[in-house]
Structure formats: structure tokens, C-alpha cells
Design an enzyme around this catalytic site. Structure first.
Site, PDB file in Angstrom:
ATOM      1  N   GLY A 113       0.821  -1.205   0.000  1.00  0.00           N
ATOM      2  CA  GLY A 113       0.000   0.000   0.000  1.00  0.00           C
ATOM      3  C   GLY A 113       0.852   1.250   0.000  1.00  0.00           C
ATOM      4  N   SER A 149       6.501  -4.809  -1.037  1.00  0.00           N
ATOM      5  CA  SER A 149       6.290  -3.433  -1.480  1.00  0.00           C
ATOM      6  C   SER A 149       6.345  -2.482  -0.278  1.00  0.00           C
ATOM      7  CB  SER A 149       4.968  -3.346  -2.253  1.00  0.00           C
ATOM      8  OG  SER A 149       4.850  -2.137  -2.942  1.00  0.00           O
ATOM      9  N   TRP A 150       5.277  -1.732  -0.005  1.00  0.00           N
ATOM     10  CA  TRP A 150       5.262  -0.886   1.194  1.00  0.00           C
ATOM     11  C   TRP A 150       5.513  -1.717   2.446  1.00  0.00           C
ATOM     12  CZ3 TRP A 150       5.641   3.187   4.119  1.00  0.00           C
ATOM     13  CH2 TRP A 150       5.040   3.204   5.388  1.00  0.00           C
ATOM     14  N   ASP A 194      10.374  -5.108 -12.364  1.00  0.00           N
ATOM     15  CA  ASP A 194       9.477  -4.404 -11.429  1.00  0.00           C
ATOM     16  C   ASP A 194       9.404  -2.936 -11.839  1.00  0.00           C
ATOM     17  OD1 ASP A 194       8.234  -3.150  -9.246  1.00  0.00           O
ATOM     18  OD2 ASP A 194       9.113  -4.553  -7.808  1.00  0.00           O
ATOM     19  N   HIS A 207       6.329  -6.659 -10.346  1.00  0.00           N
ATOM     20  CA  HIS A 207       6.141  -6.244  -8.965  1.00  0.00           C
ATOM     21  C   HIS A 207       5.136  -7.105  -8.209  1.00  0.00           C
ATOM     22  CE1 HIS A 207       6.205  -3.502  -5.560  1.00  0.00           C
ATOM     23  NE2 HIS A 207       4.880  -3.441  -5.588  1.00  0.00           N
TER      24      HIS A 207
END
Length: 322
Positions: free
Chosen positions: A44, A111-112, A267, A295
Site C-alpha cells: 500500500g 512493497s510498502w 518491477d 512487482h
């Protein structure tokens, strides 16, 4: 032979944990209650956890802990920006750890989720057995520029970027990112919903090299889209509430902790160069480049790499504990 996700399993415990500031976190456990504690941090900011995140881990070896970060997913209230910063999320993780009576755990994420995992490790290195991190994001200005200006990923996806910036065409704003934040936090609910779908569509189109022709009708969960877009834009216009370059500067705090870093060669959301910078500064981390992955967390090579990394860490932690 390529690995696939472990079989779909249910959670043996689900609850909402009060963490103050009016927030209640959705929290679940699955797998082996006596296994190695592992927490998975979703992306996110604002993305929410998925039942498929359980399936990276052998349910016989791991006590699998998932939660929806404050303000999103099944946590309450959502979407919510109230008292929502990385420091709050780090404190929430500590509240979960103490609530579940865990002394140390394997910290994983995508990711986040990698950003949050690193920030948590820097704040509480003594609580981390090891890391598995997929798709590194360090929260730097260059990474926001790559995603939200015409000089980055837009160069690879010009037609999709034109669609993305159309949402902000009629408002005065300093940047596309600021324009989206203004729309998503404004009083016009219809505009906010349209902006949230466009935000998620842009990222989804960048996220995978295995799926093509992704169109607006593929964004089916309006609540999830609004959580993702509203919270992400709020974090990003505030530089994720962390100082520029902080993670690499503070990596000394976790240099003794082992980590497996997975990153797709193609990515387009989180560039490979940041994973490379991270492992150069972190001698105990190993970078595994996925040569035919983007990604997305559930592409073929990413699943293979993550499941193998989880098995490797299970063996390593068991040997170290014996």
C-alpha cells in the site's frame, strides 16, 4: 521445479485488537500455533492483507500472523487517516507481538510492507529473527517521482499515464500526486471513488508482466480501492513521514540480522536499484533477482522465490534454535 503456493487454509483465530486512537486492527492466525512466528506486512500503504499471503508459508512449520494495518482493509474504521503514520504502525506491531506473547518473529512483507518491515526492524532489532522482503521500497523522493511524474514509469506506459493524469486535469495542483490527494480527501465522494479506481488501475497496470489488458472493470472492490488510494496518497505527499534516506542511513541497526531480498527484474513499481542499494549497505542480506518477474506478489517466479525463501528461513531458524 517451480514452487506453487501452499494449499488454501483457514485462520484458526480472527479478532479485532484495540490499539488506541479509536483504531481496531483486524488480526488473524493460521498454520501451526506452536510453529515459528511469522508476520506478513501487506503493501500500500492501505492495501490490506489477503488469504493468499498465508500460502507463502508451510502451515506445519509456521504460526502465520496477518493483520490489516490501521485505517484499511477489515480494520476499523477504514479508510482512516487519523493518527496514521509509520510510528503508529510500528507501535501497532509491537502491540500485536505483546498480545500474542511472542518474543521474536520472522518479519516479512511486500512493497510498502518492506518499508514498514525495515522501519520496524530499525526500531526493534531485538525482536526480529530474520527478514524476507519482496519488492523493496525505501520511501525516497526519487521513488515517488518515478511513479507519479512523467519522467519515470510513464515513459514505459505513456498511454496508461495519460489516463492516470486525466483525473486531475481540471484542478489546480502542484503535482499529480497532490492533485490525487486533494481529490481523495475532498468532499466530492463521486470524484473520490473515481480517483481511487484510477489510482489503483495505474499501479495494477505497472505491477505485473504476466497479465495484460487490465481495464477499469478489473477494479471490483471499491472499498479496497479507496483505502489504498486515500492512504497511499496521504503517505506519499508527506514523504511517508520519514526523513529522506533514513532507512539506508539507519541500516546499521539491523546489519547483523539475516535477510532474503526478492526483487523482480522488471518491477516497474519499485525499481531494482533500491534493492541493490539496500543489500550493498546490509552485508547479511542476500538479493535474489527474479529474472522474469515484475512487482506483483503472485507472479509465478515470485511465488516460487518466496516459498523457497520461507523454507530456507524455517531451516535456518530451527538450526539456530537447536
Amino acid at each position: 521445479m517451480s514452487r506453487v503456493l501452499f494449499p488454501n487454509i483457514g485462520a484458526y483465530q480472527q479478532e479485532w485488537l484495540g490499539v488506541g486512537d479509536g483504531h481496531q486492527l483486524y488480526l488473524e492466525q493460521s498454520g501451526n500455533p506452536n510453529g515459528i512466528p511469522v508476520i506478513y506486512l501487506h503493501g500500500g500503504p492501505g492495501g490490506g492483507s489477503s488469504k493468499n499471503h498465508r500460502r507463502y508459508f508451510d502451515p506445519e512449520k509456521y504460526r502465520i500472523i496477518l493483520f490489516d494495518q490501521r485505517g484499511c482493509g477489515r480494520s476499523k474504521p477504514s479508510p482512516s487517516l487519523h493518527q496514521n503514520t509509520p510510528n503508529h504502525l510500528i507501535n501497532d506491531m509491537e502491540a500485536i507481538r505483546k498480545h500474542l506473547k511472542i518474543s521474536q518473529w520472522l518479519v516479512t512483507g511486500g512493497s510498502w510492507g518492506t518499508t514498514l518491515a525495515l522501519l520496524y526492524g530499525i526500531a526493534h532489532p531485538e525482536r526480529v529473527l530474520a527478514f524476507i522482503l519482496r519488492g523493496i521500497f525505501l520511501g525516497t523522493a526519487a521513488e515517488y517521482d518515478w511513479l507519479y511524474t512523467q519522467d519515470g514509469a510513464a515513459g514505459f506506459f505513456p498511454e496508461y499515464y495519460r489516463e492516470f493524469i486525466e483525473q486531475c486535469a481540471d484542478i489546480q495542483c502542484a503535482s499529480t500526486l497532490q492533485g490525487y490527494y486533494d481529490l481523495l480527501t475532498g468532499d466530492n465522494e463521486i470524484a473520490a471513488i473515481a480517483a481511487s479506481k484510477a489510482w489503483c488501475l495505474w499501479e495494477l497496470r505497472l505491477s505485473t508482466i504476466e497479465h495484460h489488458n487490465i481495464e477499469p472493470h478489473h477494479i471490483t472492490d471499491a472499498h479496497q480501492a479507496l483505502c489504498m488510494a486515500k492512504i497511499s496518497s496521504y503517505y506519499f505527499v508527506n514523504n511517508c513521514f520519514i526523513d529522506e534516506g533514513f532507512i539506508l542511513t539507519a541500516i546499521e541497526k539491523i546489519k547483523a540480522i539475516p535477510g532474503i531480498i526478492l526483487h523482480g527484474r522488471y518491477d516497474m513499481v519499485c525499481q531494482m536499484r533500491y534493492a541493490d542499494k539496500l543489500v550493498k549497505a546490509w552485508p547479511n542480506a542476500q538479493l535474489q533477482i527474479l529474472p522474469k518477474a515484475g512487482h506483483g506478489g503472485f507472479e509465478t517466479q515470485t511465488i516460487d522465490g518466496f516459498c523457497k525463501a520461507a523454507d530456507t528461513m524455517a531451516s535456518f531458524i530451527a538450526e539456530r534454535g537447536s
